[in-house]
Scaffold this active site. Structure first.
Site, mmCIF file in Angstrom:
data_model
loop_
_atom_site.group_PDB
_atom_site.id
_atom_site.type_symbol
_atom_site.label_atom_id
_atom_site.label_comp_id
_atom_site.label_asym_id
_atom_site.label_seq_id
_atom_site.Cartn_x
_atom_site.Cartn_y
_atom_site.Cartn_z
ATOM 1 N N GLU A 1 14.674 56.907 -40.768
ATOM 2 C CA GLU A 1 14.099 56.047 -39.740
ATOM 3 C C GLU A 1 15.120 55.299 -38.881
ATOM 4 O O GLU A 1 14.841 55.012 -37.713
ATOM 5 C CB GLU A 1 13.150 55.030 -40.397
ATOM 6 N N SER B 1 -12.163 95.318 -41.643
ATOM 7 C CA SER B 1 -12.971 95.931 -40.584
ATOM 8 C C SER B 1 -13.738 94.920 -39.735
ATOM 9 O O SER B 1 -14.540 95.320 -38.885
ATOM 10 C CB SER B 1 -13.973 96.912 -41.207
#
Length: 817
Positions: A97, A373
């Protein structure tokens, strides 16, 4: 000697630099006055014990009465002494940070300038550029709004904080105040929430994970859909620790390899967890983490709680059964209103809380799985768009496909290893035959098929260079939620409605932030989608592949279309079915890609789950029938007209022909003239030789076939004399397809032909039960059947006209005796 030019005075005697000093003074005065105004409303830095009151965001079902998830709610926080926080946790936080935390003032002006430039380029607050001290001021003392005024307040408060407290004290406040997601505030609560241990016991990799989450706690949640990104950022933080000198690089590389184990999530009261967390992520992306966690939003979603409960129960029971039978430990289901795009139910896995089997992974929205399919309907639709029809005949024979201009070849097989000879496109699609499907993709065109697939709602399959003719067998990856939307577009005859999960959002003051607005786009002419739906909704067409399982696909009084898909090696099983009112998709398989055992397929593993769910929820919906497609104009062209044997007449003699479709059509203009040289098509030789081999073994006297004649001129002459005379229609066929009947029953149909009718035959369960000669062009057929019936009965009417053309229609009825 160097001459020095004298600087000219301005005409009015005022020096230019004096003007700059005056301007700078005015700016400084403005900033000072503005700062005084800001300071008047600033909270005191001593207010760490009295933070602002946050209001939880509540996520509801579509009724607005059932709370699915309360985001934020009660803060979980346990303050621990600074000395009990491991040095590695402090270092990881600083590395992630604010790496210069101990060596710079309260704010980093370089980071602020960099963030400002990014925000201007993005047109939004994309970066903040805040130091640890600024983050502490923002989270502890200020509102979550993203404005310039708040940013200035943040900087002023940060300066005051550093004037009153040491760096260690500020880091101590920060690590006990900052949110880590899942209502965990402070590093102690975060450590217990995610690892089940006190912060004192955190390992370096675990500390790096917590530090990684600070940037965006919801996005980087280990229980969310971005775990891969979380681990990438964890490795980045460890690299930053090494760069800062906190650890050796070699130690960092070792720490990256350490396994990290999270405890199961304890989210308190949460319903439909995968869906609810999708909504939360959507809200965070749109409104920001702070607003969602503490802004008191009221969110009405699209989810139908009753349907969701049925989906969860059906999926869990079906998946448990699949685990015992086929080794499939997971499943997913999505139900959608195709008329609006609203998600009515979503179950991302069998059990969200089953950490062992990655239950928190949302297969529905996150999983990329091979569809088998399930993409075939969109390829056949593209072929219909090009001019082919459901009656077009292709040869289902063992065929080698040229995939690399002669350098490579591909010989697919059908799911059962059998071939069936000449088949119509409607039978090939309904029975999910692979060889005709690949031929259809070639005729339709890969790029045009992909374009339609994307237009219908599939967001993946973008790397077109990866896909070849195997795409139609599942040679790519899709998401279940996308596949459901694509089939929903089929159900709406080519109108795609954008998927939505949120109906409305209100803020804590009752202001409407957003409301549902239907976004619909026509992406296909309705005729071609109706042709596909007409095929997928006929039980008699799919009966040969389903066998005894056909009963799972029949819902009395409802028109239902469906398609299944099974990926290579039986790793994924799919069923997607729809009515005009509802579309439902089911996936079954394993998250780790283990194959289903005992040849577990879609019909065995996915269809039963789908069918059970449909039986539960269909009564909630209207019995709307599918719209019928327009009648397809007759074409005398061989193969396209349903006849695979062409018998042209020349000089009074017949010259029978049996060829592949590429002999008769140019795939880019199928209704146009015969190709001048069919062998110019790269697939022609392989397709033609395969058909010739089949014909030699299956057509008596084939040696007398395929004599050379002037094909194009003969066809044109024949077309002028025969166009339209072979049309046969069988309409008003009763009893209704899929209905339940008692014996005896009356079978009716209207028969019509452009040429003289010759004969009608009635078959029940493949046995001829009635037949006689006909005269004229119209006939109302009626037969009273009092014979033996079975639980499931196939009824077929076959009509022949004077031109020798045969046409048959089939239905399935069930005995209610």
């Amino acid at each position: 000697m160097v001459r020095i030019k004298k600087r000219k005075k301005s005409k009015n005697g005022i020096k230019p630099f004096f003007v700059l000093w005056v301007f700078a003074g005015i700016c400084a005065l403005f900033v000072f006055v503005y700062a005084i105004i800001l300071l008047k409303d600033l909270p005191s830095p001593e207010q760490f014990g009295t933070r602002r009151i946050n209001q939880s965001t509540k996520i509801y079902d579509r009724s607005g009465t059932k709370i699915l998830y309360e985001v934020h709610g009660r803060e979980k926080r346990t303050v621990i002494p600074f000395e009990k926080i491991p040095e590695t946790a402090k270092q990881a936080t600083i590395a992630a940070e604010d790496v210069n935390f101990y060596n710079q003032p309260a704010f980093d002006w370089k980071a602020i300038i960099r963030a400002t430039l990014v925000n201007l380029r993005e047109g939004r607050f994309a970066q903040g550029g805040s130091t640890i001290t600024q983050q502490l001021a923002k989270n502890a003392l200020l509102s979550p709004e993203k404005t310039i005024t708040r940013k200035l307040k943040e900087i002023i408060l940060a300066i005051e904080l550093e004037s009153k407290y040491s760096k260690d004290e500020i880091l101590y406040f920060y690590l006990n105040q900052i949110p880590y997601g899942s209502n965990a505030y402070g590093i102690e609560a975060a450590s217990k929430t995610y690892f089940g241990k006190s912060a004192e016991a955190l390992t370096l990799p675990e500390a790096a994970v917590l530090a990684s989450m600070l940037k965006a706690p919801s996005y980087y949640s280990p229980w969310g859909t971005h775990t891969e990104e979380l681990f990438q950022r964890k490795d980045y933080v460890i690299d930053r620790m090494a760069d800062a000198g906190f650890i050796e690089k070699s130690e960092g590389e070792e720490m990256k390899k350490k396994e990290i184990v999270f405890i199961p999530p304890s989210l308190g009261s949460i319903e439909a967890p995968h869906f609810s967390l999708m909504v939360k992520e959507y809200l965070v992306n749109k409104y920001g983490e702070d607003v969602v966690m503490g802004g008191g939003l009221k969110v009405i979603t699209t989810l139908d709680w009753d349907i969701q409960k049925k989906a969860e129960k059906t999926l869990y029971e079906g998946s448990k059964n699949n685990e015992n039978l086929y080794g499939s430990r997971n499943a997913s289901l999505v139900a959608q209103d195709p008329k609006t795009g609203q998600i009515l139910a979503l179950v991302g896995s069998r059990d969200y809380f089953d950490v062992k089997n990655d239950g928190n992974f949302n297969v529905a929205a996150q999983g990329l799985r091979q569809p088998g399919s399930a993409l075939k309907p969109f390829v056949y639709m593209t072929a219909f768009q090009k001019g082919f029809s459901p009656e077009t005949v292709l040869f289902d024979v063992s065929t080698e496909f040229d995939t690399r201009g002669g350098e490579n070849s591909y010989r697919p097989e059908n799911f059962d290893g059998r071939t069936r000879g000449p088949v119509t496109l409607k039978d090939a699609l309904a029975q999910s035959l692979n060889i005709p499907a690949i031929k259809t993709l070639y005729l339709a065109g890969l790029n045009d098929s992909l374009k339609n697939i994307h237009n219908f709602g599939i967001t993946t399959l973008k790397d077109t260079w990866r896909y070849g003719l195997s795409l139609v067998l599942g040679g790519g990856e899709v998401k279940l939620i996308d596949l459901v939307n694509a089939y929903g577009t089929l159900s709406q005859n080519g109108i795609r409605h954008e998927q939505v999960i949120v109906m409305s959002v209100e803020d804590s003051s009752g202001n409407i932030l957003e409301e549902f607005r239907d976004s619909a786009t026509r992406v296909m002419d309705e005729q071609y989608t109706k042709l596909v739906t007409g095929i997928l909704s006929k039980p008699e067409l799919r009966q040969p592949i389903f066998g005894s399982s056909i009963i799972y696909t029949i819902f009395p009084e409802y028109d239902v279309a469906l398609k299944t898909g099974t990926s290579e090696d039986h790793r994924d099983a799919w069923t997607i079915g729809y009515t005009p009112e509802l579309v439902v998709g089911v996936w079954a398989g394993n998250n780790n890609n283990d194959a289903l055992i005992r040849q577990g397929s879609s019909i065995l593993a996915a269809v039963p789950i789908w069918s059970s769910f449909m039986k539960e929820v269909l009564p909630k919906f209207e019995k709307t029938p599918f719209e019928k497609p327009d009648e397809i104009p007759y074409t005398p062209k061989p193969m396209l007209n349903g006849d695979y044997v062409w018998r042209p007449i020349l000089g009074g003699s017949a010259y029978p022909q049996v060829h592949s479709v590429l002999f008769y059509v140019d795939k880019n203009d199928p209704l146009g003239p015969f190709p001048e040289n069919p062998s110019n098509d790269p697939q022609f030789e392989n397709w033609e030789s395969a058909v010739r081999n089949w014909a030699q073994n299956n057509i008596s006297g084939f040696s007398g076939f395929n004599q050379s004649i002037p094909f194009s001129s003969v066809f044109e002459t024949e077309k002028e004399t025969k166009t339209g005379i072979d049309d046969i229609t069988i309409s008003d066929f009763t009893p209704r397809n899929g209905s339940f009947q008692k014996s005896p029953m009356t079978i009716r149909a209207k028969l019509r032909s452009e040429s003289e009718l010759k004969k009608v035959e009635l078959f029940i369960n493949s046995a001829l039960v009635n037949g006689f000669g006909l005269y004229g062009k119209d006939f109302d057929y009626r037969f009273y059947y009092n014979g033996k019936t079975q639980p499931q009965n196939l009824i077929e009417i076959k009509v022949t006209n004077a031109g020798g053309v045969e046409h048959a229609e089939k239905i399935i009825v069930y005995s209610s005796d």
